[in-house]
Write an enzyme that holds these catalytic residues in place. Structure first.
Site, PDB file in Angstrom:
ATOM      1  N   LYS A 199     -17.275  27.557  16.447  1.00 37.05           N
ATOM      2  CA  LYS A 199     -17.873  28.466  17.441  1.00 37.05           C
ATOM      3  C   LYS A 199     -16.938  29.654  17.692  1.00 37.05           C
ATOM      4  O   LYS A 199     -17.364  30.808  17.750  1.00 37.05           O
ATOM      5  CB  LYS A 199     -18.157  27.707  18.744  1.00 37.05           C
ATOM      6  CG  LYS A 199     -19.334  26.742  18.603  1.00 37.05           C
ATOM      7  CD  LYS A 199     -19.434  25.738  19.739  1.00 37.05           C
ATOM      8  CE  LYS A 199     -20.504  24.698  19.402  1.00 37.05           C
ATOM      9  NZ  LYS A 199     -20.556  23.576  20.331  1.00 37.05           N
ATOM     10  N   GLN A 234     -17.324  21.864  25.772  1.00 39.97           N
ATOM     11  CA  GLN A 234     -17.744  20.971  24.694  1.00 39.97           C
ATOM     12  C   GLN A 234     -17.955  19.552  25.237  1.00 39.97           C
ATOM     13  O   GLN A 234     -17.046  18.958  25.807  1.00 39.97           O
ATOM     14  CB  GLN A 234     -16.687  20.974  23.573  1.00 39.97           C
ATOM     15  CG  GLN A 234     -17.110  20.211  22.334  1.00 39.97           C
ATOM     16  CD  GLN A 234     -18.302  20.835  21.601  1.00 39.97           C
ATOM     17  OE1 GLN A 234     -18.401  22.056  21.471  1.00 39.97           O
ATOM     18  NE2 GLN A 234     -19.226  20.012  21.139  1.00 39.97           N
ATOM     19  N   ASP A 287     -24.956  27.174  27.046  1.00 44.81           N
ATOM     20  CA  ASP A 287     -25.529  25.954  26.460  1.00 44.81           C
ATOM     21  C   ASP A 287     -26.784  25.540  27.242  1.00 44.81           C
ATOM     22  O   ASP A 287     -27.469  24.593  26.863  1.00 44.81           O
ATOM     23  CB  ASP A 287     -24.505  24.810  26.519  1.00 44.81           C
ATOM     24  CG  ASP A 287     -24.143  24.300  25.136  1.00 44.81           C
ATOM     25  OD1 ASP A 287     -24.761  24.769  24.160  1.00 44.81           O
ATOM     26  OD2 ASP A 287     -23.252  23.443  25.040  1.00 44.81           O
TER      27      ASP A 287
END
Ligand code: NAP
Length: 294
Positions: free
Chosen positions: A53, A97, A120
């Protein structure tokens, strides 16, 4: 024989558009979209995901900020870091994450995240906007699936869509997006009865289960569009491993009308959709428009 849905090629096209608009934002407005990644602990898979990422963000021209914390970090320290990123004006998107190491409360971390920077789309605020038909930031993998469907199928209104899996990250937002696109949506999960019969009705079959080659060819309606979200690492003999999806691909492609491979299908779209969300967030936070092509 099914059309193979080329996620890699679609992702490359979207990436080019994002990079071009990022350069324009910098030149015309002095704005550099900033993506922060937060990695807690040393899980090898999470380390690889975060590294990819960050690399993609930098290659596209974004600012990349990285926070790494030990697995035994105090909950309060993690929350404080997320709050600091939430108020940093050079950071427009924050990705924590998941999963977090045992003992840390994911919900408390999501509650500390500014929903405007929740790239996200895991906060209740963004999930609620999607549910209300006012989606702003949408979870990356389902967003990628919708882009592939748009490109390869076009108008999906009225189609019977089945989503197998009901995670917050994929299944639930995918079902909402398909509903918003006027599909008749069924959600299935581990307690669903006679899944093969449910699957055989689907014009669009989406599997996000996490079980290698679980969906068999004789579950698939001839000509259906089959979207395989699963990523499973399985032994390939001689101590080697390979990635397979949740669909029995080789047999399924003889029945389906179109199908995503693993790798090179849905997975290829996820990171670029994260960059797309960061660009959307950066523009919204700076009251700048996004071109219609994005
Ligand atoms: P998850 O949280 O692991 O949940 C799996 C879902 O599958 C659950 O809803 C579960 O039902 C359902 N399930 C399990 N066994 C089942 C069965 N026998 N029949 C029907 N449903 C069953 O899911 P996830 O995080 O969405 O991940 C799913 C897969 O997608 C994984 O392989 C993951 O690696 C992959 N993934 C890929 C990407 C990408 O970028 N391509 C992104 C996200 C996830 P219950 O709710 O009843 O337990």
């Amino acid at each position: 024989m099914a059309t193979v849905i080329d996620g890699k090629a679609s992702a490359a096209r979207l990436r080019e558009k994002i990079a071009a608009y990022t350069a324009e934002l910098k030149a015309k407005h002095g704005l550099v979209p900033g993506l922060a990644t937060v990695l807690v602990g040393k899980d090898p898979a999470s380390e690889v995901y975060v590294k990819n990422k960050r690399k993609t963000a930098e290659a596209i021209g974004f600012k990349s900020v990285h926070v790494e914390l030990p697995a035994d970090v105090a909950q309060a320290e993690l929350v404080a870091q997320v709050k600091a990123l939430s108020t940093d004006p050079t950071v427009h998107g924050i990705l924590v994450q998941l999963p977090l190491p045992k003992g840390l409360d994911e919900n408390a971390v999501l509650d500390a995240l500014d929903p405007a920077k929740d790239v996200d789309a895991l906060t209740p605020y963004n999930a609620g906007l999607l549910m209300s038909g006012r989606a702003h930031l949408v979870s990356c993998t389902p967003a990628g699936v919708m882009l592939l469907l748009k490109e390869y199928v076009g108008d999906i209104a009225g189609k019977d869509a089945l989503v197998i899996g009901r995670s917050l990250l994929f299944g639930k937002p995918a079902a909402q997006l398909l509903l918003a696109a006027n599909c008749t949506v069924t959600m299935a999960h581990s307690r669903s009865k006679d899944l093969p019969a449910i699957a055989r009705r689907a014009d669009i079959l989406v599997a996000a289960i996490g079980k290698p080659e679980f969906v068999k060819a004789d579950w698939i309606k001839p000509g259906a569009t089959v979207i395989d979200v699963g990523i499973n690492r399985v032994e390939a003999g001689e101590g080697k491993y390979k990635l397979v999806g949740d669909i029995d691909y080789d047999a399924a492609k003889e029945v389906a009308g179109a199908i995503t491979p693993v790798p090179g299908g849905v997975g290829a779209m996820t990171i670029i959709c994260l960059m797309h969300n960061t660009l959307i967030a950066a523009c919204a936070q700076n009251k700048l428009p996004l071109p219609s092509s994005l």
